[in-house]
Design a protein around this motif. Structure first.
Motif, PDB file in Angstrom:
ATOM      1  N   UNK A  13       0.809  -1.211   0.000  1.00  0.00           N
ATOM      2  CA  UNK A  13       0.000   0.000   0.000  1.00  0.00           C
ATOM      3  C   UNK A  13       0.851   1.274   0.000  1.00  0.00           C
ATOM      4  N   UNK A  14       2.050   1.206   0.566  1.00  0.00           N
ATOM      5  CA  UNK A  14       2.905   2.399   0.585  1.00  0.00           C
ATOM      6  C   UNK A  14       3.530   2.703  -0.771  1.00  0.00           C
ATOM      7  N   UNK A  15       3.515   1.720  -1.683  1.00  0.00           N
ATOM      8  CA  UNK A  15       4.244   1.872  -2.939  1.00  0.00           C
ATOM      9  C   UNK A  15       3.356   1.998  -4.177  1.00  0.00           C
ATOM     10  N   UNK A  16       2.056   1.806  -4.031  1.00  0.00           N
ATOM     11  CA  UNK A  16       1.183   1.767  -5.204  1.00  0.00           C
ATOM     12  C   UNK A  16       1.228   3.072  -5.981  1.00  0.00           C
ATOM     13  N   UNK A  17       1.029   4.195  -5.303  1.00  0.00           N
ATOM     14  CA  UNK A  17       0.989   5.492  -5.995  1.00  0.00           C
ATOM     15  C   UNK A  17       2.317   5.800  -6.675  1.00  0.00           C
ATOM     16  N   UNK A  39      -1.190  -7.804 -10.271  1.00  0.00           N
ATOM     17  CA  UNK A  39      -1.706  -9.016  -9.627  1.00  0.00           C
ATOM     18  C   UNK A  39      -1.715  -8.794  -8.122  1.00  0.00           C
ATOM     19  N   UNK A  40      -2.896  -8.752  -7.547  1.00  0.00           N
ATOM     20  CA  UNK A  40      -3.008  -8.645  -6.096  1.00  0.00           C
ATOM     21  C   UNK A  40      -2.944 -10.043  -5.489  1.00  0.00           C
ATOM     22  N   UNK A  45      -3.875  -5.448   3.296  1.00  0.00           N
ATOM     23  CA  UNK A  45      -3.959  -4.014   3.564  1.00  0.00           C
ATOM     24  C   UNK A  45      -4.827  -3.361   2.489  1.00  0.00           C
ATOM     25  N   UNK A  46      -4.563  -2.113   2.170  1.00  0.00           N
ATOM     26  CA  UNK A  46      -5.393  -1.380   1.204  1.00  0.00           C
ATOM     27  C   UNK A  46      -4.863  -1.469  -0.222  1.00  0.00           C
ATOM     28  N   UNK A  47      -3.967  -2.393  -0.485  1.00  0.00           N
ATOM     29  CA  UNK A  47      -3.387  -2.499  -1.824  1.00  0.00           C
ATOM     30  C   UNK A  47      -4.457  -2.694  -2.892  1.00  0.00           C
ATOM     31  N   UNK A  52      -7.714  -0.759  -7.539  1.00  0.00           N
ATOM     32  CA  UNK A  52      -9.008  -0.508  -8.170  1.00  0.00           C
ATOM     33  C   UNK A  52      -9.213   0.983  -8.440  1.00  0.00           C
ATOM     34  N   UNK A  53      -8.752   1.804  -7.497  1.00  0.00           N
ATOM     35  CA  UNK A  53      -8.869   3.242  -7.705  1.00  0.00           C
ATOM     36  C   UNK A  53      -8.055   3.719  -8.896  1.00  0.00           C
TER      37      UNK A  53
END
Length: 311
Positions: A13-17, A39-40, A45-47, A52-53
């Motif tokens: 989640x810390x690296x997605x953006x 691929x999740x 967490x919120x990954x 999806x966002x």
């Protein structure tokens, strides 16, 4: 040229953006037709929500949501199965595989190479123990394996679609992807880079997972560990024969009484240890045969996120 990026995500989640902010401009500068297959792999967490966002904002992003955590090798397999590009680049989502290397890889592909793998020249972000074990593992693997793998390389590489087509035909359950990429062959070259630290977060691969992956690699690409016990058995039998001659000489020729308890215990314990080790090696291979004959799928995709097939 359609360019496909394949990236497994597990609790990132810390690296997605940052991943998308760095990757998308680079690949858009290289091709008008792109896709990013994310691929999740059972993130807790919120990954998934972040992926999806981003998919809502960027239609080029595809989300393959696995039903649970299947491990990095199987998650990478899922992404490669869903990639549709002429050029496919698997990479880590923690940005230790720098996307700035992609233009150089594509240039090598345009020169005629089918596979362009990224070789790490500096690994200061890894611990000394991890660097040393990696060096010795690559040496051992390349010494005993039928097909060597380039040292200091990971999954970060460019593959032509014909290469990926052959990789997809390899259906074994023990997925050691670096070995599979190397086994199919084709015209290969390397680009070198200094491995940066993770952008954020904590690495999910622990010592146990790395040890399991190392065993999978050796047993999937070499039968030397099985063959070596034949030579060990012959060596032990030869030593026992020589020791028997010594005992006969001392007893019959020199008339020396040879004490038996200590020597018998040492021999029994030694042979027992050798037998248990050999059974352990055989057990590793038998266990992999057991996994193969069950023919379970490598992964299961949640159809809510991706209409792709189950394999």
């Amino acid at each position: 040229m359609k360019l496909s990026i394949v990236a497994p995500f597990h609790n990132e989640e810390e690296n997605v953006d940052e991943f998308f902010n760095r990757v998308l401009p680079i690949i858009r500068a290289e091709s008008d037709s792109i896709e990013v297959v994310c691929v999740n792999d059972g993130s807790s967490d919120t990954t998934l929500a972040q992926l999806r966002g981003w998919r809502e904002k960027e239609p080029v992003i595809r989300v393959v949501n696995l039903s649970r955590n299947f491990g990095k090798e199987n998650a990478l397999t899922a992404g490669l199965d869903h990639a549709t590009g002429d050029v496919i680049i698997p990479m880590d989502s923690d940005l230790q595989d720098p996307p700035e290397l992609i233009p150089q890889m594509i240039e090598k592909w345009r020169e005629g190479y089918d596979v362009v793998y990224a070789r790490r020249t500096v690994r200061n972000t890894d611990t000394l123990a991890k660097r040393m074990t990696a060096v010795w593992y690559y040496r051992l693997f390349n010494f005993i394996a039928d097909r060597p793998i380039p040292d200091n390389t990971g999954d970060f590489r460019l593959m032509d679609k014909k290469v990926l087509g052959e990789v997809k035909k390899l259906g074994e359950s023990a997925r050691f992807m670096k070995g599979l990429f190397s086994w199919v062959g084709f015209r290969c070259t390397a680009v070198e880079y200094e491995r940066p630290p993770r952008h954020d977060g904590k690495e999910s691969l622990n010592f146990r997972n790395l040890w399991r992956l190392a065993l999978d690699g050796i047993t999937a690409f070499s039968t030397v560990p099985l063959k070596i016990w034949s030579y060990i058995g012959m060596g032990v039998a030869g030593i026992a024969f020589l020791y028997g001659l010594v005992i006969i000489f001392k007893t019959l020729i020199l008339g020396i009484d040879v004490p038996g308890y200590a020597s018998i215990m040492v021999i029994v314990l030694f042979l027992g240890g050798v037998q248990l080790l050999s059974l352990g090696v055989i057990g590793e291979y038998v266990g992999r045969i057991y996994l193969e004959v069950k023919k379970r799928p490598h992964y299961i995709v949640d159809p809510e996120d991706e209409q792709g097939s189950r394999r």
